[in-house]
Enzyme design. Structure first.
Site, PDB file in Angstrom:
ATOM      1  CG  HIS A  92      30.221 -20.904 -77.723  1.00 57.52           C
ATOM      2  ND1 HIS A  92      29.658 -20.007 -76.863  1.00 57.52           N
ATOM      3  CD2 HIS A  92      30.459 -22.023 -76.993  1.00 57.52           C
ATOM      4  CE1 HIS A  92      29.548 -20.560 -75.666  1.00 57.52           C
ATOM      5  NE2 HIS A  92      30.041 -21.771 -75.727  1.00 57.52           N
ATOM      6  CE1 TYR A 139      28.071 -11.439 -77.499  1.00 60.38           C
ATOM      7  CE2 TYR A 139      28.674  -9.233 -76.775  1.00 60.38           C
ATOM      8  CZ  TYR A 139      29.036 -10.500 -77.170  1.00 60.38           C
ATOM      9  OH  TYR A 139      30.362 -10.831 -77.244  1.00 60.38           O
ATOM     10  N   PRO A 161      35.362  -4.292 -74.425  1.00 60.78           N
ATOM     11  CG  PRO A 161      34.850  -5.051 -72.284  1.00 60.78           C
ATOM     12  CD  PRO A 161      35.243  -3.831 -73.035  1.00 60.78           C
ATOM     13  CE  LYS A 180      36.695  -9.184 -83.291  1.00 65.44           C
ATOM     14  NZ  LYS A 180      36.664 -10.612 -83.553  1.00 65.44           N
ATOM     15  CE1 TYR A 223      31.066 -11.561 -80.353  1.00 63.27           C
ATOM     16  CE2 TYR A 223      31.925 -13.769 -80.675  1.00 63.27           C
ATOM     17  CZ  TYR A 223      31.438 -12.788 -79.837  1.00 63.27           C
ATOM     18  OH  TYR A 223      31.340 -13.023 -78.482  1.00 63.27           O
TER      19      TYR A 223
HETATM   20  C1  LIG Z   1      39.480  -6.058 -66.413  1.00 66.84           C
HETATM   21  C2  LIG Z   1      39.632  -6.464 -67.876  1.00 66.84           C
HETATM   22  C3  LIG Z   1      38.657  -7.253 -68.493  1.00 66.84           C
HETATM   23  C4  LIG Z   1      38.791  -7.641 -69.834  1.00 66.84           C
HETATM   24  N1  LIG Z   1      37.826  -8.398 -70.433  1.00 66.84           N
HETATM   25  C5  LIG Z   1      37.979  -8.762 -71.729  1.00 66.84           C
HETATM   26  C6  LIG Z   1      37.021  -9.545 -72.399  1.00 66.84           C
HETATM   27  O1  LIG Z   1      35.995  -9.923 -71.823  1.00 66.84           O
HETATM   28  N2  LIG Z   1      37.253  -9.885 -73.707  1.00 66.84           N
HETATM   29  C7  LIG Z   1      38.397  -9.494 -74.380  1.00 66.84           C
HETATM   30  O2  LIG Z   1      38.626  -9.851 -75.540  1.00 66.84           O
HETATM   31  N3  LIG Z   1      39.301  -8.751 -73.770  1.00 66.84           N
HETATM   32  C8  LIG Z   1      39.127  -8.383 -72.481  1.00 66.84           C
HETATM   33  N4  LIG Z   1      40.058  -7.632 -71.884  1.00 66.84           N
HETATM   34  C9  LIG Z   1      41.225  -7.294 -72.674  1.00 66.84           C
HETATM   35  C10 LIG Z   1      42.258  -8.439 -72.700  1.00 66.84           C
HETATM   36  O3  LIG Z   1      42.288  -9.075 -71.452  1.00 66.84           O
HETATM   37  C11 LIG Z   1      43.578  -7.810 -73.075  1.00 66.84           C
HETATM   38  O4  LIG Z   1      43.441  -7.302 -74.378  1.00 66.84           O
HETATM   39  C12 LIG Z   1      44.768  -8.789 -73.000  1.00 66.84           C
HETATM   40  O5  LIG Z   1      45.064  -9.078 -71.660  1.00 66.84           O
HETATM   41  C13 LIG Z   1      45.984  -8.165 -73.681  1.00 66.84           C
HETATM   42  O6  LIG Z   1      47.115  -8.954 -73.434  1.00 66.84           O
HETATM   43  P1  LIG Z   1      48.540  -8.275 -73.307  1.00 66.84           P
HETATM   44  O7  LIG Z   1      49.506  -9.384 -73.105  1.00 66.84           O
HETATM   45  O8  LIG Z   1      48.738  -7.323 -74.420  1.00 66.84           O
HETATM   46  O9  LIG Z   1      48.446  -7.358 -72.005  1.00 66.84           O
HETATM   47  P2  LIG Z   1      48.257  -7.740 -70.481  1.00 66.84           P
HETATM   48  O10 LIG Z   1      47.426  -8.957 -70.344  1.00 66.84           O
HETATM   49  O11 LIG Z   1      47.798  -6.492 -69.794  1.00 66.84           O
HETATM   50  O12 LIG Z   1      49.711  -8.115 -69.981  1.00 66.84           O
HETATM   51  C14 LIG Z   1      50.696  -7.127 -69.745  1.00 66.84           C
HETATM   52  C15 LIG Z   1      51.659  -7.647 -68.701  1.00 66.84           C
HETATM   53  O13 LIG Z   1      52.692  -6.695 -68.505  1.00 66.84           O
HETATM   54  C16 LIG Z   1      52.963  -6.595 -67.116  1.00 66.84           C
HETATM   55  N5  LIG Z   1      53.586  -5.296 -66.854  1.00 66.84           N
HETATM   56  C17 LIG Z   1      52.996  -4.074 -66.801  1.00 66.84           C
HETATM   57  N6  LIG Z   1      53.902  -3.130 -66.521  1.00 66.84           N
HETATM   58  C18 LIG Z   1      55.098  -3.756 -66.394  1.00 66.84           C
HETATM   59  C19 LIG Z   1      56.410  -3.300 -66.101  1.00 66.84           C
HETATM   60  N7  LIG Z   1      56.664  -2.003 -65.874  1.00 66.84           N
HETATM   61  N8  LIG Z   1      57.403  -4.220 -66.042  1.00 66.84           N
HETATM   62  C20 LIG Z   1      57.159  -5.535 -66.261  1.00 66.84           C
HETATM   63  N9  LIG Z   1      55.920  -6.007 -66.543  1.00 66.84           N
HETATM   64  C21 LIG Z   1      54.908  -5.130 -66.613  1.00 66.84           C
HETATM   65  C22 LIG Z   1      51.599  -6.765 -66.470  1.00 66.84           C
HETATM   66  O14 LIG Z   1      51.682  -7.157 -65.118  1.00 66.84           O
HETATM   67  C23 LIG Z   1      50.984  -7.852 -67.339  1.00 66.84           C
HETATM   68  O15 LIG Z   1      51.253  -9.152 -66.863  1.00 66.84           O
HETATM   69  C24 LIG Z   1      39.927  -7.224 -70.559  1.00 66.84           C
HETATM   70  C25 LIG Z   1      40.900  -6.424 -69.948  1.00 66.84           C
HETATM   71  C26 LIG Z   1      40.760  -6.019 -68.612  1.00 66.84           C
HETATM   72  C27 LIG Z   1      41.809  -5.135 -67.978  1.00 66.84           C
END
Ligand SMILES: Cc1cc2nc3c(=O)[nH]c(=O)nc-3n(C[C@H](O)[C@H](O)[C@H](O)COP(=O)(O)OP(=O)(O)OC[C@H]3O[C@@H](n4cnc5c(N)ncnc54)[C@H](O)[C@@H]3O)c2cc1C
Length: 402
Positions: free
Chosen positions: A79, A208, A299, A303, A391
């Site tokens: 995009h 948006y 969101p 980011k 962005y």
């Molecule tokens: C509902 C939702 C919608 C979102 N929408 C957007 C969006 O539109 N745009 C955007 O940029 N970002 C969005 N985000 C944010 C983005 O998805 C996150 O920033 C991203 O997932 C971060 O990745 P991560 O690996 O740090 O964490 P996560 O993806 O949260 O991964 C963490 C992992 O750790 C595991 N875990 C947790 N506790 C334990 C434990 N005790 N033992 C073992 N494993 C564990 C979890 O199951 C998970 O698989 C959204 C987040 C949510 C919750």
């Protein structure tokens, strides 16, 4: 009789198989560094969890350089801009023309599927469906990651380093003494109701929309699937939003004469709270936090996923220097290096959020200020360039992903 504990050794114990934990494990393996990943959920759950969908150019470059560009290049939708809609007009911001950079729509579910497939093809140690995850000895040079595996066996993995990639509700951040953490937090007085719908997008790029009834966003996932959001009060019960009410409200907030919002079956619906959160520093002894475990952004700026990927790119390089060459400089700088980007993204996400969402109960002044700002970013080249630069993201902090 307590069950026998299975003891093992790895270089990096990784808590969480989200994008951060999986990419870290992959980048470390490319450097010849062993890791064990412990994940609370099943593989199927991790691969189906609907979240982000917009990758900055730096994230795309990082995934490609790490050998993960195959499906991303075939199926990702590049995009070159976004639309900002307000006060009855819809204006296009052309990122390509303003900055020479683009973003790519490729769902987080697909990034996670690609990463899991790559890790399992390399016979990586990923334990899904663990319980009782604990981290200990963080201030020693032999921290221990413990968990109960899906088969009921208790594991104790002695590590050189532990990476807390376990998201906002994980256990790693909580393992850092409160006196050693500084937390900055803001809750917003609204949430997002998101739907995933089996309907081709009605737009070529994200829309948006600022509307007096609340913000709305038309996002995309693929040529056949759309993702749409509505600003709703925090704590909204999805049951109060049957599909026809969601579509009617989207039509009201996004609708424009001569433009048709196509409707289709709703595949998924959920409410996401809006929060900014940063816990500093991102390191305690031999524990390094990455991704949502250390920081959350609303969101609106797309980011969260990008920050998680950027953190682990920095961390993989730092751990390579520490564990392979005994050089601690990059590891010592890890938190400060990441926090520079984290705070820039935190500011941008807050700015986009407060520009586009009417605060419940706010007076007319707020709305006039938001409209003035929206008009400015769509008419001033330098203001538009600033939005586009934020962005599409910054160039990688460190060269070389592999
Ligand atoms: C509902 C939702 C919608 C979102 N929408 C957007 C969006 O539109 N745009 C955007 O940029 N970002 C969005 N985000 C944010 C983005 O998805 C996150 O920033 C991203 O997932 C971060 O990745 P991560 O690996 O740090 O964490 P996560 O993806 O949260 O991964 C963490 C992992 O750790 C595991 N875990 C947790 N506790 C334990 C434990 N005790 N033992 C073992 N494993 C564990 C979890 O199951 C998970 O698989 C959204 C987040 C949510 C919750």
């Amino acid at each position: 009789m307590p069950a026998e504990v299975r003891r093992s050794r790895t270089q990096v114990g990784i808590v969480g198989a989200g994008p951060a934990g999986l990419l870290l494990s992959h980048l470390l393996a490319r450097r010849g560094i062993d890791s064990v990943v412990a994940e609370l959920r099943s593989r199927e759950y991790c691969e189906a969890r609907q979240r982000a969908g917009v990758l900055e150019q730096g994230s795309v470059d990082l995934l490609r350089a790490a050998g993960l560009g195959g499906r991303l290049d075939a199926e990702g939708l590049e995009h070159g801009g976004i639309y900002l809609q307000f006060g009855g007009e819809r204006q296009h911001l052309d990122f390509r023309e303003l900055t020479g950079r683009t973003v790519t729509v490729y769902a987080q579910t697909e990034v996670v599927k690609d990463l899991i497939a790559a890790r399992l093809a390399a016979a990586a140690a990923i334990e899904f469906e663990v319980t009782g995850t604990e981290v200990a000895g963080l201030e020693t040079d032999r921290p221990v990651l413990s968990f109960t595996a899906a088969d009921g066996g208790r594991h104790e993995v002695t590590c050189d380093v532990i990476a807390g990639c376990d998201g906002f509700h994980g256990i790693c951040r909580a393992a850092i003494p409160a006196a050693r953490q500084t937390v900055s937090e803001r809750e917003y007085p609204y949430a997002w109701l998101g739907i995933l719908a089996r309907v081709p997008p009605s737009t070529d790029e994200l829309i948006y929309a600022h509307h007096r009834r609340g913000f709305a966003l038309h996002s995309l996932r693929s040529p056949a699937v759309s993702r749409l959001y509505l600003q709703v009060p925090p704590g909204t019960d999805v049951a109060a939003w049957p599909d026809d009410r969601v579509w009617a409200e989207l039509q009201t907030r996004l609708g424009r004469p001569g433009w048709d919002l196509k409707e289709g079956p709703v595949l998924e619906k959920g409410v996401t709270p809006m929060r900014s959160y940063v816990s500093e520093p991102m390191r305690h002894g031999r524990l390094f936090l990455a991704g949502d475990a250390a920081h959350i952004v609303p969101p609106t700026g797309a980011k969260g996923l990008n920050l998680a990927l950027a953190d682990v790119a920095v961390l993989a390089q730092a751990l390579g220097a520490l564990l392979l060459e005994g050089r601690a400089g990059l590891a010592d700088a890890y938190s400060d290096t990441c926090l520079t980007r984290v705070w820039r993204s935190t500011h941008f996400s807050w700015w986009m959020t407060t520009m586009l969402h009417p605060t419940p109960g706010a007076d007319a002044m707020e709305s006039r200020l938001q409209l003035a700002q929206l008009r400015y970013v769509t008419t001033s080249r330098s203001a538009a360039t600033s939005l586009a630069e934020n962005y599409t993201g910054y160039p990688p902090l460190l060269p070389g992903a592999g």
